[in-house]
Design a protein around this motif. Sequence first.
Motif, PDB file in Angstrom:
ATOM      1  N   ASP A 207       0.994  -1.111  -0.474  1.00 26.87           N
ATOM      2  CA  ASP A 207       0.054   0.379  -0.171  1.00 26.87           C
ATOM      3  C   ASP A 207       0.795   1.341  -0.042  1.00 26.87           C
ATOM      4  O   ASP A 207      -0.379   2.285  -0.223  1.00 26.87           O
ATOM      5  N   ARG A 208       2.336   1.109   0.028  1.00 25.97           N
ATOM      6  CA  ARG A 208       3.217   2.390   0.017  1.00 25.97           C
ATOM      7  C   ARG A 208       4.435   1.978  -0.440  1.00 25.97           C
ATOM      8  O   ARG A 208       5.184   1.269  -0.240  1.00 25.97           O
ATOM      9  N   LEU A 209       5.030   3.508  -0.385  1.00 25.73           N
ATOM     10  CA  LEU A 209       6.568   2.789  -1.201  1.00 25.73           C
ATOM     11  C   LEU A 209       7.348   3.864   0.150  1.00 25.73           C
ATOM     12  O   LEU A 209       6.501   5.084   0.106  1.00 25.73           O
ATOM     13  N   VAL A 210       8.490   3.695   1.278  1.00 27.46           N
ATOM     14  CA  VAL A 210       8.857   4.734   1.315  1.00 27.46           C
ATOM     15  C   VAL A 210      10.162   5.275   1.308  1.00 27.46           C
ATOM     16  O   VAL A 210      10.485   3.810   1.404  1.00 27.46           O
ATOM     17  N   MET A 211      10.784   6.114   1.697  1.00 20.62           N
ATOM     18  CA  MET A 211      12.762   5.774   1.839  1.00 20.62           C
ATOM     19  C   MET A 211      12.620   7.294   2.787  1.00 20.62           C
ATOM     20  O   MET A 211      12.047   8.066   3.684  1.00 20.62           O
ATOM     21  N   ARG A 212      13.875   6.385   3.669  1.00 18.61           N
ATOM     22  CA  ARG A 212      14.362   7.072   4.869  1.00 18.61           C
ATOM     23  C   ARG A 212      15.688   7.200   4.412  1.00 18.61           C
ATOM     24  O   ARG A 212      16.585   6.897   4.291  1.00 18.61           O
ATOM     25  N   SER A 213      15.913   8.853   4.940  1.00 18.66           N
ATOM     26  CA  SER A 213      17.629   8.348   4.691  1.00 18.66           C
ATOM     27  C   SER A 213      18.015   9.413   6.258  1.00 18.66           C
ATOM     28  O   SER A 213      17.141  10.439   6.929  1.00 18.66           O
ATOM     29  N   PRO A 214      19.444   9.722   6.625  1.00 18.19           N
ATOM     30  CA  PRO A 214      19.419  10.238   7.950  1.00 18.19           C
ATOM     31  C   PRO A 214      20.115  11.167   7.129  1.00 18.19           C
ATOM     32  O   PRO A 214      20.910  12.208   6.948  1.00 18.19           O
ATOM     33  N   GLY A 215      19.720  11.897   8.446  1.00 15.75           N
ATOM     34  CA  GLY A 215      19.445  13.850   9.086  1.00 15.75           C
ATOM     35  C   GLY A 215      18.176  14.821   8.300  1.00 15.75           C
ATOM     36  O   GLY A 215      17.481  13.949   7.341  1.00 15.75           O
ATOM     37  N   GLY A 216      17.977  15.006   9.108  1.00 14.16           N
ATOM     38  CA  GLY A 216      16.591  15.975   8.408  1.00 14.16           C
ATOM     39  C   GLY A 216      16.894  16.671   7.526  1.00 14.16           C
ATOM     40  O   GLY A 216      17.761  16.766   6.961  1.00 14.16           O
ATOM     41  N   LEU A 217      15.777  18.498   7.117  1.00  9.13           N
ATOM     42  CA  LEU A 217      15.469  19.274   6.532  1.00  9.13           C
ATOM     43  C   LEU A 217      16.892  19.920   7.060  1.00  9.13           C
ATOM     44  O   LEU A 217      16.847  20.446   8.323  1.00  9.13           O
ATOM     45  N   PHE A 218      17.618  20.884   5.861  1.00  5.93           N
ATOM     46  CA  PHE A 218      18.768  21.800   6.114  1.00  5.93           C
ATOM     47  C   PHE A 218      18.629  23.057   5.551  1.00  5.93           C
ATOM     48  O   PHE A 218      17.527  23.123   4.678  1.00  5.93           O
ATOM     49  N   GLY A 219      18.900  24.427   7.100  1.00  5.40           N
ATOM     50  CA  GLY A 219      18.467  25.378   6.673  1.00  5.40           C
ATOM     51  C   GLY A 219      16.647  25.991   6.363  1.00  5.40           C
ATOM     52  O   GLY A 219      16.419  25.353   7.592  1.00  5.40           O
ATOM     53  N   PRO A 220      16.738  27.120   5.532  1.00  4.10           N
ATOM     54  CA  PRO A 220      15.530  27.272   5.633  1.00  4.10           C
ATOM     55  C   PRO A 220      14.241  25.942   5.116  1.00  4.10           C
ATOM     56  O   PRO A 220      12.767  26.587   5.021  1.00  4.10           O
ATOM     57  N   VAL A 221      14.809  25.698   4.515  1.00  3.97           N
ATOM     58  CA  VAL A 221      13.368  24.695   4.252  1.00  3.97           C
ATOM     59  C   VAL A 221      12.367  23.653   5.742  1.00  3.97           C
ATOM     60  O   VAL A 221      13.467  23.396   6.472  1.00  3.97           O
ATOM     61  N   THR A 222      11.611  23.607   5.647  1.00  5.85           N
ATOM     62  CA  THR A 222      10.418  22.727   6.041  1.00  5.85           C
ATOM     63  C   THR A 222       9.408  22.359   4.600  1.00  5.85           C
ATOM     64  O   THR A 222       9.582  22.285   4.046  1.00  5.85           O
ATOM     65  N   GLU A 223       9.163  21.013   5.754  1.00  2.21           N
ATOM     66  CA  GLU A 223       7.665  20.826   5.401  1.00  2.21           C
ATOM     67  C   GLU A 223       7.238  21.590   4.702  1.00  2.21           C
ATOM     68  O   GLU A 223       6.887  20.930   3.946  1.00  2.21           O
TER      69      GLU A 223
END
Length: 459
Positions: A207-223
Motif C-alpha cells: 500500500d505504500r513506498l517509503v524512503m528514509r535517509s539520515p539527517g533532517g531538512l537543512f537550512g530554511p527548508v521546512t515540510e
Amino acid sequence: MNQGSYLRLGDGDYRMTSYEVQLLLANRGQPRHDEEPVPNTSLADFDPALVAELVSRLRTRRPYAYGELDDLAVLRRVRALVPDGSGADVASLGGLLALGTFPQEHFPQLMITFVHYPTVDGADPDTGARFVDNVVAEGPIPVMVRDTLLALRKNMARRSVVRGAGRADDWEYPEAALREAVVNALVHRDLSSESRGTQVQVEMYPDRLVMRSPGGLFGPVTEERLGEEGVSSARNAALLRILEDVPLPGSSRAICENRGSGIRTMLAALRSAHLSAPEFRNRVSSFRVTFPNHTLLSTDVIDWINSLGERGLSPSQCVGLAILRDGGLLDNQTYRQATRVDSRVATQELSDLIARELVEQVGTRRWTRYRLARGLIRTRVAGETPKGRADRRADILDALADGELSRTELAAATGLTDKTVTRWLGILRKEGLVEATEEQVRSPAVRYRRTGKVAFDQS
C-alpha cells in the motif's frame, strides 16, 4: 547539552540523543563533511569514465573557470580532490561518493538497501516469507541511483488507466518522482561521522513506498515549504556541485540540477499520474518520504466528481474533493500540501467549495477544518449516485419577494450559509434578476432586491 536537551514531539518531550544535538549544532553553519579528506585514497580510486565525463562537461559549460585547467586542477577546484595532512592529494568524501569506483570499501554503510515486503506490516506470518525482494545498491551515487530505479521497476506492477478514448498501462509510481526521491535521499543525507553507519533505506509495501535517509531538512527548508519556488538549501554543497555535471549511467541527464526543482518535479509527476502527494516527515535525525499506492483521481472518483454537476471546479478543488470523499478532514495547510497552491488560493478555493455546498466548515480560526457536505457523505455511504447540487435561485428570489434584504438577512431567511448566499447573489446579478442597492457589494450591509425581470424556467 548532551544530557539535558529535549525535543518537543506531539504533546510530549523526549531527550535528544547525542547525535541529534551534534546535528543541530552542525546545522548552524554550512556543513563541510563532504569535503573531508579520505585517508589512503588517491586519483586511482576514481572511475576514469566518470572523471572524463565531469571534466568534459565543466570545460564545455564553464570554460572561464575550467577551460584552461588540466584534469587534476579541475578535480581540485570542484573539491573532489583535497589535500590531506601532509599536503598530498586524496579523495574527498563527496568526490569519492560522486566519482569513486567503490566508495563502500571505505564507508560500507553509505549505500542504499531496497526491500520489498509481502504485506502492509512487513513479513508474512502465514507463509514465513520475510520479503519478496532484497537488493543492496552500492558503488558511486550515479550507479546507486540507476540500480535502485532498476530494483523499483522490477518490483512495481503496472496499472491500467483511462486516458482519452482508450486505456494505457502506467507504473504504480511515476519514474520521474522516484528518481527525484532517490537522488534527494542520497545527495542531501547527513554525512557526518555519527551517521556513516546508517544507509539510505527504500521499503516497498503493498500500500505504500517509503524512503528514509539520515539527517533532517537543512537550512530554511521546512515540510510546509517543500516544493515552493525559490526554496532550496544544500547540506552537501560540494557533492551537489559535482553531481550537476555527472550523468546517470547510459544517459546524458545529470544526476541533479541544484536548482531546488526536485520536489516540484516529483509533485508534478504524481499529479500528472493522478496519484496522491507524498507524505513528508522531518525529524532532526532523519527524513522520510512516503508514497501512497493508490490513484487519487481514479476513474470512479472522476465519475463521482462529474456526477455532482458542478462546472468550473479547478484541478486542485477536484483533488480536495477526492481526499474528502471517504469522510476525511482537511485544513488549509493539508490542502496546500496536497494541491501545491498558495495560502491565498487555498482559502479562495475552499470558500468556493463551501459556497457550492460541497464542503462544510468545522471549527473556526486555527481549529478550522473542512469535511464533505453531510448530504454527499450520506449518498457515499449508501452507495447512491449524488444528484446535482440544488439550484438556490428560487430560494433567494422568494426571500426577496417582499422587499430588500442584506446577505445576513437572506442567510437567515433561506437557511443557507453566507458563502452560499453570496455565490447565488453573484449568479442572479449576472443574470439581471437581482440588483444591489449600493455599489460596494462586498459590504455585508448592502441590501439586494429583485429587478422585476422574469426568470427563465430551466426545468
